[in-house]
Design an enzyme around this catalytic site. Structure first.
Site, PDB file in Angstrom:
ATOM      1  N   GLN A   1      41.490  40.259  31.379  1.00  8.82           N
ATOM      2  CA  GLN A   1      41.108  39.635  32.654  1.00  8.82           C
ATOM      3  C   GLN A   1      40.698  40.761  33.606  1.00  8.82           C
ATOM      4  OE1 GLN A   1      44.277  38.199  35.313  1.00  8.82           O
ATOM      5  NE2 GLN A   1      43.221  36.228  35.370  1.00  8.82           N
TER       6      GLN A   1
ATOM      7  N   HIS B   1      48.429  44.020  35.728  1.00 13.25           N
ATOM      8  CA  HIS B   1      49.555  43.195  35.278  1.00 13.25           C
ATOM      9  C   HIS B   1      49.372  42.803  33.823  1.00 13.25           C
ATOM     10  CE1 HIS B   1      46.632  39.988  36.421  1.00 13.25           C
ATOM     11  NE2 HIS B   1      47.210  39.287  35.454  1.00 13.25           N
TER      12      HIS B   1
ATOM     13  N   GLU C   1      53.169  38.233  34.492  1.00 13.49           N
ATOM     14  CA  GLU C   1      52.739  36.869  34.787  1.00 13.49           C
ATOM     15  C   GLU C   1      53.160  35.963  33.633  1.00 13.49           C
ATOM     16  OE1 GLU C   1      48.527  36.735  35.602  1.00 13.49           O
ATOM     17  OE2 GLU C   1      48.399  34.573  35.256  1.00 13.49           O
TER      18      GLU C   1
ATOM     19  N   GLU D   1      36.921  37.095  38.950  1.00  7.77           N
ATOM     20  CA  GLU D   1      37.440  37.547  37.654  1.00  7.77           C
ATOM     21  C   GLU D   1      36.534  37.165  36.501  1.00  7.77           C
ATOM     22  OE1 GLU D   1      41.177  35.284  38.065  1.00  7.77           O
ATOM     23  OE2 GLU D   1      40.601  34.258  36.229  1.00  7.77           O
TER      24      GLU D   1
ATOM     25  N   HIS E   1      47.118  37.597  28.444  1.00  9.14           N
ATOM     26  CA  HIS E   1      46.060  38.497  28.885  1.00  9.14           C
ATOM     27  C   HIS E   1      46.633  39.785  29.450  1.00  9.14           C
ATOM     28  CE1 HIS E   1      46.688  36.094  32.672  1.00  9.14           C
ATOM     29  NE2 HIS E   1      46.507  37.262  33.273  1.00  9.14           N
TER      30      HIS E   1
END
Lengths: 146, 146
Positions: B60, B84, B134, B43, B7
Site C-alpha cells: 500500500q 505500518h 493495522e 493510495e 499489506h
C-alpha cells in the site's frame, strides 16, 4: 519475477520478549530460529500464511548479537520497528542482475545465506524510496511459474 | 485469528513516482487506487500474491493529501519508508476487543473504513515494539476458518 511478500523484518532489542508479545497478542508461533553470524543477528521466523506461489509469508524478528552489526546500529538510531521487507522469487540471481541493470544498487556481488538455508540479497534503501528491500529464494524448490 | 499479512504500508512523497519505481523495478502493477479523506492519504494498492485464507497481500503506497495528516507528519520526521504493517482477519471487531483486553492500545473505538471498502483499526506502536500495526477485515466475504 517476484511472486510473494516473503517476510517483514522487524528489529528488536530483546528477541524473547518480542516473540512472547507476538504469541500472547496475536497467537503467532515460532516456526524457526537461528543465529546468522554473518549478519550478526539472532532471529525468529513466525509463519503467518501460505502464498499461491508455493511459499509463505513470515515475520522475521531480529535481535543483534554484536554491537557492530548493521541491525544493532539501526536500532541505536531508530529504535525498534520495521527494518526491511523481503520479496520471494524463484531465481534471486537473475532478479538481482536484472534489477542491478536498472540502476538500483544491489548490496552483495553474489547472494548470501539467509534464513532457513535461503539465498538472499539486499537493495539499497536510497534507491528504493527509503525501503531496505531483500530478495529471497527459498531453500525448498520453488516453481518458476506463478 | 489473524490469518495473513494483508499489506505493508509505505509512505512516499510522490505517489506517481513511487508507483512507477515499483512497476519498472519489479513489474508490480496497480490493483486499486483511492483517496481516503479521513486518513488524509492518496493510495495505490499493488497486489503481490494471494494467501491461503482466501485473501491477498499488497503493498500500500501512501502519499499525504494534506499537511496535517498523520502520514504527512510521519514523512516530515522519518522520510520515505515503511509506515505500518497490516494483518488480515475475518473479524476485526472481535480481534480489536480481544487485543484491547490484553492491554494493547487500540486507536479507534470502532473500526473505520480502509482500502477497498475494508474495515480497519490500528494498534499503538509503543505497545507493539515500535511497529504501527493495522488489523483489516476485507469487504469481500472472508471465511472464519483458516
Amino acid at each position: 519475477m517476484l511472486t510473494r511478500i516473503d517476510h517483514i523484518g522487524i528489529a528488536c532489542f530483546d528477541l524473547a520478549k518480542t516473540v512472547e508479545f507476538y504469541r500472547a497478542t496475536y497467537g503467532f508461533e515460532v516456526f524457526h530460529t537461528e543465529v546468522n553470524e554473518e549478519q550478526g543477528v539472532r532471529e525468529a521466523m513466525l509463519k503467518i500464511n501460505s502464498t499461491d506461489d508455493g511459499g509463505a509469508s513470515y515475520l522475521q524478528l531480529l535481535e543483534p548479537v554484536r554491537e557492530d552489526s548493521t541491525v544493532a546500529k539501526w536500532l541505536a538510531k531508530n529504535g525498534e520497528g520495521v527494518h526491511h521487507i523481503a520479496f520471494g522469487t524463484a531465481d534471486v540471481d537473475a532478479e538481482s542482475a536484472d534489477i542491478r541493470g536498472k540502476g538500483v544498487r544491489v548490496l552483495y556481488d553474489e547472494p548470501r545465506r539467509g534464513s532457513m538455508g535461503s539465498r538472499i540479497t539486499f537493495l539499497h534503501p536510497k534507491d528504493c524510496h527509503g525501503v531496505l528491500t531483500e530478495l529471497v529464494t527459498s531453500a525448498t524448490v520453488e516453481s518458476p511459474e506463478h
